[in-house]
Design a protein around this motif. Structure first.
Motif, PDB file in Angstrom:
ATOM      1  N   MET A  81       0.841  -1.177   0.000  1.00 58.30           N
ATOM      2  CA  MET A  81       0.000   0.000   0.000  1.00 58.30           C
ATOM      3  C   MET A  81       0.882   1.235   0.000  1.00 58.30           C
ATOM      4  O   MET A  81       2.021   1.186   0.439  1.00 58.30           O
ATOM      5  N   ARG A  82       0.293   2.311  -0.433  1.00 55.55           N
ATOM      6  CA  ARG A  82       0.992   3.594  -0.450  1.00 55.55           C
ATOM      7  C   ARG A  82       0.157   4.631   0.300  1.00 55.55           C
ATOM      8  O   ARG A  82      -1.055   4.543   0.352  1.00 55.55           O
ATOM      9  N   ASP A  83       0.848   5.612   0.853  1.00 54.53           N
ATOM     10  CA  ASP A  83       0.143   6.668   1.566  1.00 54.53           C
ATOM     11  C   ASP A  83      -0.342   7.718   0.572  1.00 54.53           C
ATOM     12  O   ASP A  83      -0.179   7.569  -0.644  1.00 54.53           O
ATOM     13  N   HIS A  84      -0.922   8.788   1.075  1.00 58.09           N
ATOM     14  CA  HIS A  84      -1.487   9.831   0.212  1.00 58.09           C
ATOM     15  C   HIS A  84      -0.427  10.579  -0.597  1.00 58.09           C
ATOM     16  O   HIS A  84      -0.754  11.253  -1.562  1.00 58.09           O
ATOM     17  N   LEU A  85       0.846  10.454  -0.218  1.00 59.78           N
ATOM     18  CA  LEU A  85       1.931  11.085  -0.970  1.00 59.78           C
ATOM     19  C   LEU A  85       2.576  10.120  -1.971  1.00 59.78           C
ATOM     20  O   LEU A  85       3.508  10.494  -2.667  1.00 59.78           O
ATOM     21  N   GLY A  86       2.083   8.888  -2.001  1.00 58.97           N
ATOM     22  CA  GLY A  86       2.631   7.896  -2.919  1.00 58.97           C
ATOM     23  C   GLY A  86       3.794   7.101  -2.366  1.00 58.97           C
ATOM     24  O   GLY A  86       4.392   6.304  -3.076  1.00 58.97           O
ATOM     25  N   HIS A  87       4.130   7.301  -1.097  1.00 58.50           N
ATOM     26  CA  HIS A  87       5.218   6.548  -0.471  1.00 58.50           C
ATOM     27  C   HIS A  87       4.700   5.215   0.058  1.00 58.50           C
ATOM     28  O   HIS A  87       3.568   5.134   0.527  1.00 58.50           O
ATOM     29  N   ARG A  88       5.544   4.200  -0.007  1.00 53.76           N
ATOM     30  CA  ARG A  88       5.158   2.892   0.534  1.00 53.76           C
ATOM     31  C   ARG A  88       4.907   3.012   2.027  1.00 53.76           C
ATOM     32  O   ARG A  88       5.714   3.592   2.755  1.00 53.76           O
ATOM     33  N   LYS A  89       3.792   2.460   2.473  1.00 55.39           N
ATOM     34  CA  LYS A  89       3.476   2.473   3.902  1.00 55.39           C
ATOM     35  C   LYS A  89       4.317   1.410   4.599  1.00 55.39           C
ATOM     36  O   LYS A  89       4.543   0.338   4.060  1.00 55.39           O
ATOM     37  N   GLN A  90       4.775   1.719   5.787  1.00 53.97           N
ATOM     38  CA  GLN A  90       5.592   0.810   6.585  1.00 53.97           C
ATOM     39  C   GLN A  90       4.781   0.145   7.689  1.00 53.97           C
ATOM     40  O   GLN A  90       5.340  -0.473   8.589  1.00 53.97           O
ATOM     41  N   TYR A  91       3.470   0.278   7.632  1.00 54.86           N
ATOM     42  CA  TYR A  91       2.583  -0.257   8.655  1.00 54.86           C
ATOM     43  C   TYR A  91       1.302  -0.746   7.972  1.00 54.86           C
ATOM     44  O   TYR A  91       1.006  -0.387   6.843  1.00 54.86           O
ATOM     45  N   GLY A  92       0.561  -1.581   8.657  1.00 57.96           N
ATOM     46  CA  GLY A  92      -0.677  -2.130   8.115  1.00 57.96           C
ATOM     47  C   GLY A  92      -1.886  -1.477   8.742  1.00 57.96           C
ATOM     48  O   GLY A  92      -1.847  -0.320   9.133  1.00 57.96           O
ATOM     49  N   GLY A  93      -2.956  -2.241   8.828  1.00 63.39           N
ATOM     50  CA  GLY A  93      -4.162  -1.745   9.473  1.00 63.39           C
ATOM     51  C   GLY A  93      -5.244  -1.284   8.518  1.00 63.39           C
ATOM     52  O   GLY A  93      -6.302  -0.830   8.964  1.00 63.39           O
ATOM     53  N   ASP A  94      -5.014  -1.388   7.216  1.00 64.80           N
ATOM     54  CA  ASP A  94      -6.040  -0.999   6.251  1.00 64.80           C
ATOM     55  C   ASP A  94      -7.161  -2.033   6.257  1.00 64.80           C
ATOM     56  O   ASP A  94      -6.928  -3.228   6.442  1.00 64.80           O
ATOM     57  N   PHE A  95      -8.390  -1.582   6.069  1.00 70.63           N
ATOM     58  CA  PHE A  95      -9.545  -2.478   6.021  1.00 70.63           C
ATOM     59  C   PHE A  95      -9.842  -2.747   4.555  1.00 70.63           C
ATOM     60  O   PHE A  95     -10.337  -1.881   3.831  1.00 70.63           O
ATOM     61  N   LEU A  96      -9.514  -3.960   4.104  1.00 67.37           N
ATOM     62  CA  LEU A  96      -9.656  -4.360   2.703  1.00 67.37           C
ATOM     63  C   LEU A  96     -10.698  -5.461   2.573  1.00 67.37           C
ATOM     64  O   LEU A  96     -10.851  -6.292   3.467  1.00 67.37           O
ATOM     65  N   ARG A  97     -11.392  -5.479   1.443  1.00 62.53           N
ATOM     66  CA  ARG A  97     -12.339  -6.558   1.144  1.00 62.53           C
ATOM     67  C   ARG A  97     -11.979  -7.139  -0.221  1.00 62.53           C
ATOM     68  O   ARG A  97     -11.877  -6.401  -1.206  1.00 62.53           O
ATOM     69  N   ALA A  98     -11.775  -8.446  -0.270  1.00 65.01           N
ATOM     70  CA  ALA A  98     -11.404  -9.141  -1.498  1.00 65.01           C
ATOM     71  C   ALA A  98     -12.576 -10.001  -1.963  1.00 65.01           C
ATOM     72  O   ALA A  98     -13.191 -10.710  -1.165  1.00 65.01           O
TER      73      ALA A  98
END
Length: 95
Positions: A1-18
């Motif tokens: 995942m990437r943050d709002h600036l386009g940098h790779r996030k170093q942490y998780g916690g996103d709520f995703l649905r597949a």
């Protein structure tokens, strides 16, 4: 995942649905999302049928939104405002 600036996030916690679906068979199934807590995720599906499928991965809430919602819930706020920008990604299906 990437943050709002386009940098790779170093942490998780996103709520995703597949989801996996087959419009031809009018069938669908949910996937299991594993969070490695470093900005990467693994999505696993059980294949219930043969043939081509479409996959979708939907970001329900980014980790920043999830933490804001938890914080607001625990502090008793009756209203939460969260502004975010979402991008749609298209993954080519394997042949």
């Amino acid at each position: 995942m990437r943050d709002h600036l386009g940098h790779r996030k170093q942490y998780g916690g996103d709520f995703l649905r597949a989801r996996m679906s087959s419009p031809a068979l009018m069938a669908g199934a949910s996937g299991k999302v594993t969070d490695f807590n470093n900005g990467t995720y693994l999505v696993s599906f059980t294949l219930f049928w043969e043939g081509q499928v479409s996959l979708s991965l939907l970001l329900i809430h980014p980790s920043e939104g999830v933490s804001a919602l938890w914080r607001a819930r625990n502090q008793g706020y009756d209203r939460v405002i969260f502004i975010g920008q979402f991008s749609q990604w298209h993954f080519p299906s394997p042949v």
